[in-house]
Design a protein around this motif. Structure first.
Motif, PDB file in Angstrom:
ATOM      1  N   UNK A 169      10.158  92.540  31.777  1.00 22.97           N
ATOM      2  CA  UNK A 169      10.457  91.325  32.534  1.00 22.97           C
ATOM      3  C   UNK A 169       9.165  90.609  33.041  1.00 22.97           C
ATOM      4  N   UNK A 170       7.925  90.919  32.652  1.00 18.55           N
ATOM      5  CA  UNK A 170       7.192  89.881  32.896  1.00 18.55           C
ATOM      6  C   UNK A 170       6.856  88.950  31.989  1.00 18.55           C
ATOM      7  N   UNK A 171       6.633  87.658  32.595  1.00 15.98           N
ATOM      8  CA  UNK A 171       6.025  86.581  31.670  1.00 15.98           C
ATOM      9  C   UNK A 171       5.057  85.858  32.329  1.00 15.98           C
ATOM     10  N   UNK A 172       4.449  84.864  31.655  1.00 18.98           N
ATOM     11  CA  UNK A 172       3.423  84.376  31.833  1.00 18.98           C
ATOM     12  C   UNK A 172       2.028  84.526  30.695  1.00 18.98           C
ATOM     13  N   UNK A 173       0.854  84.194  31.528  1.00 18.84           N
ATOM     14  CA  UNK A 173      -0.080  84.420  30.556  1.00 18.84           C
ATOM     15  C   UNK A 173      -0.709  86.028  30.520  1.00 18.84           C
ATOM     16  N   UNK A 174      -1.331  86.228  29.213  1.00 19.04           N
ATOM     17  CA  UNK A 174      -1.554  87.660  28.988  1.00 19.04           C
ATOM     18  C   UNK A 174      -2.338  88.120  30.121  1.00 19.04           C
ATOM     19  N   UNK A 175      -3.381  87.493  30.715  1.00 16.51           N
ATOM     20  CA  UNK A 175      -4.114  87.919  31.916  1.00 16.51           C
ATOM     21  C   UNK A 175      -3.433  88.584  33.098  1.00 16.51           C
ATOM     22  N   UNK A 176      -2.159  87.419  33.413  1.00 14.62           N
ATOM     23  CA  UNK A 176      -1.516  88.006  34.347  1.00 14.62           C
ATOM     24  C   UNK A 176      -0.660  89.034  34.114  1.00 14.62           C
ATOM     25  N   UNK A 177      -0.262  89.464  32.923  1.00 14.92           N
ATOM     26  CA  UNK A 177       0.408  90.635  32.697  1.00 14.92           C
ATOM     27  C   UNK A 177      -0.671  91.875  32.492  1.00 14.92           C
ATOM     28  N   UNK A 178      -1.712  91.686  32.236  1.00 20.72           N
ATOM     29  CA  UNK A 178      -2.478  92.716  32.368  1.00 20.72           C
ATOM     30  C   UNK A 178      -3.065  93.190  33.630  1.00 20.72           C
ATOM     31  N   UNK A 179      -2.932  92.227  34.343  1.00 19.44           N
ATOM     32  CA  UNK A 179      -3.169  92.357  35.842  1.00 19.44           C
ATOM     33  C   UNK A 179      -2.056  93.150  36.455  1.00 19.44           C
ATOM     34  N   UNK A 180      -0.824  92.842  35.955  1.00 19.98           N
ATOM     35  CA  UNK A 180       0.406  93.623  36.572  1.00 19.98           C
ATOM     36  C   UNK A 180       0.597  94.949  35.956  1.00 19.98           C
ATOM     37  N   UNK A 181       0.063  95.173  34.575  1.00 20.43           N
ATOM     38  CA  UNK A 181      -0.012  96.617  34.112  1.00 20.43           C
ATOM     39  C   UNK A 181      -1.126  97.377  34.849  1.00 20.43           C
ATOM     40  N   UNK A 182      -2.261  96.886  35.124  1.00 21.00           N
ATOM     41  CA  UNK A 182      -3.235  97.441  36.009  1.00 21.00           C
ATOM     42  C   UNK A 182      -2.452  98.011  37.308  1.00 21.00           C
ATOM     43  N   UNK A 183      -1.891  97.496  38.176  1.00 24.58           N
ATOM     44  CA  UNK A 183      -1.349  97.634  39.514  1.00 24.58           C
ATOM     45  C   UNK A 183      -0.355  98.604  39.052  1.00 24.58           C
ATOM     46  N   UNK A 184       0.570  98.528  38.179  1.00 22.45           N
ATOM     47  CA  UNK A 184       1.525  99.408  37.866  1.00 22.45           C
ATOM     48  C   UNK A 184       0.970 100.877  37.455  1.00 22.45           C
ATOM     49  N   UNK A 185      -0.125 100.721  36.793  1.00 24.65           N
ATOM     50  CA  UNK A 185      -0.781 102.095  36.295  1.00 24.65           C
ATOM     51  C   UNK A 185      -1.305 102.724  37.583  1.00 24.65           C
ATOM     52  N   UNK A 186      -1.967 101.727  38.314  1.00 24.19           N
ATOM     53  CA  UNK A 186      -2.454 102.258  39.483  1.00 24.19           C
ATOM     54  C   UNK A 186      -1.208 102.982  40.575  1.00 24.19           C
ATOM     55  N   UNK A 187      -0.337 102.553  40.729  1.00 28.91           N
ATOM     56  CA  UNK A 187       0.810 103.242  41.329  1.00 28.91           C
ATOM     57  C   UNK A 187       1.245 104.431  40.659  1.00 28.91           C
ATOM     58  N   UNK A 188       1.505 104.530  39.597  1.00 28.00           N
ATOM     59  CA  UNK A 188       1.664 106.016  38.814  1.00 28.00           C
ATOM     60  C   UNK A 188       0.608 106.896  38.838  1.00 28.00           C
ATOM     61  N   UNK A 189      -0.717 106.598  38.773  1.00 24.10           N
ATOM     62  CA  UNK A 189      -1.744 107.273  39.235  1.00 24.10           C
ATOM     63  C   UNK A 189      -1.720 107.947  40.603  1.00 24.10           C
ATOM     64  N   UNK A 190      -1.392 107.103  41.402  1.00 25.61           N
ATOM     65  CA  UNK A 190      -1.682 107.638  42.748  1.00 25.61           C
ATOM     66  C   UNK A 190      -0.408 108.472  43.108  1.00 25.61           C
ATOM     67  N   UNK A 191       0.786 108.334  42.620  1.00 20.70           N
ATOM     68  CA  UNK A 191       1.964 109.172  42.590  1.00 20.70           C
ATOM     69  C   UNK A 191       1.667 110.514  41.889  1.00 20.70           C
ATOM     70  N   UNK A 192       0.874 110.506  40.863  1.00 20.99           N
ATOM     71  CA  UNK A 192       0.470 111.787  40.364  1.00 20.99           C
ATOM     72  C   UNK A 192      -0.762 112.596  40.829  1.00 20.99           C
ATOM     73  N   UNK A 193      -1.185 111.830  41.850  1.00 26.88           N
ATOM     74  CA  UNK A 193      -2.372 112.669  42.732  1.00 26.88           C
ATOM     75  C   UNK A 193      -3.752 112.231  42.348  1.00 26.88           C
ATOM     76  N   UNK A 194      -3.728 110.923  41.818  1.00 23.79           N
ATOM     77  CA  UNK A 194      -5.049 110.704  41.091  1.00 23.79           C
ATOM     78  C   UNK A 194      -5.557 109.451  42.134  1.00 23.79           C
TER      79      UNK A 194
END
Length: 117
Positions: free
Chosen positions: A62-87
């Motif tokens: 559901x992300x739209x916009x520039x590639x940089x904005x999408x990459x930023x959102x991917x980073x935030x989502x990965x951070x959330x998943x990592x913290x959930x995994x204990x990293x």
């Protein structure tokens, strides 16, 4: 030697140079790959040879916009998943990509999401 082969060797040397410095630190590795359309990132535990968490722009449809904005959102989502995994921290493995543009935006998203690099 052909020009294509020389370019491939330079690319491989650059990636190995970055990875050699990361493996010396014995920390979790955050590997990034970017293609022309998408960006992929995963957190890898080299000691156990396992992927702890991963995320890509393909998963976040559901992300739209520039590639940089999408990459930023991917980073935030990965951070959330990592913290959930204990990293809580890791080392950025940019491979042969330069630290600017989408790679930098993804790293900033990881930091904003609560991961320390």
């Amino acid at each position: 030697m052909s020009i294509e082969r020389k370019k491939a060797q330079r690319t491989q040397r650059r990636a190995l140079r970055v990875r050699r410095k990361i493996k010396a630190s014995n920390a979790l590795r955050i590997s990034i790959f970017r293609s022309a359309k998408h960006i992929y990132a995963q957190i890898i535990d080299d000691a156990q040879s396992k992927t702890v968490a991963s995320c890509s722009s393909l998963e976040l449809k559901k992300l739209t916009g520039e590639k940089k904005e999408i990459a930023h959102a991917v980073g935030k989502e990965l951070a959330a998943r990592a913290i959930k995994s204990g990293v809580s921290s890791g080392v950025l493995d940019r491979g042969h990509f330069l630290y600017h543009g989408r790679v930098k935006a993804l790293a900033e998203g990881l930091r904003e999401g609560g991961l320390s690099l």
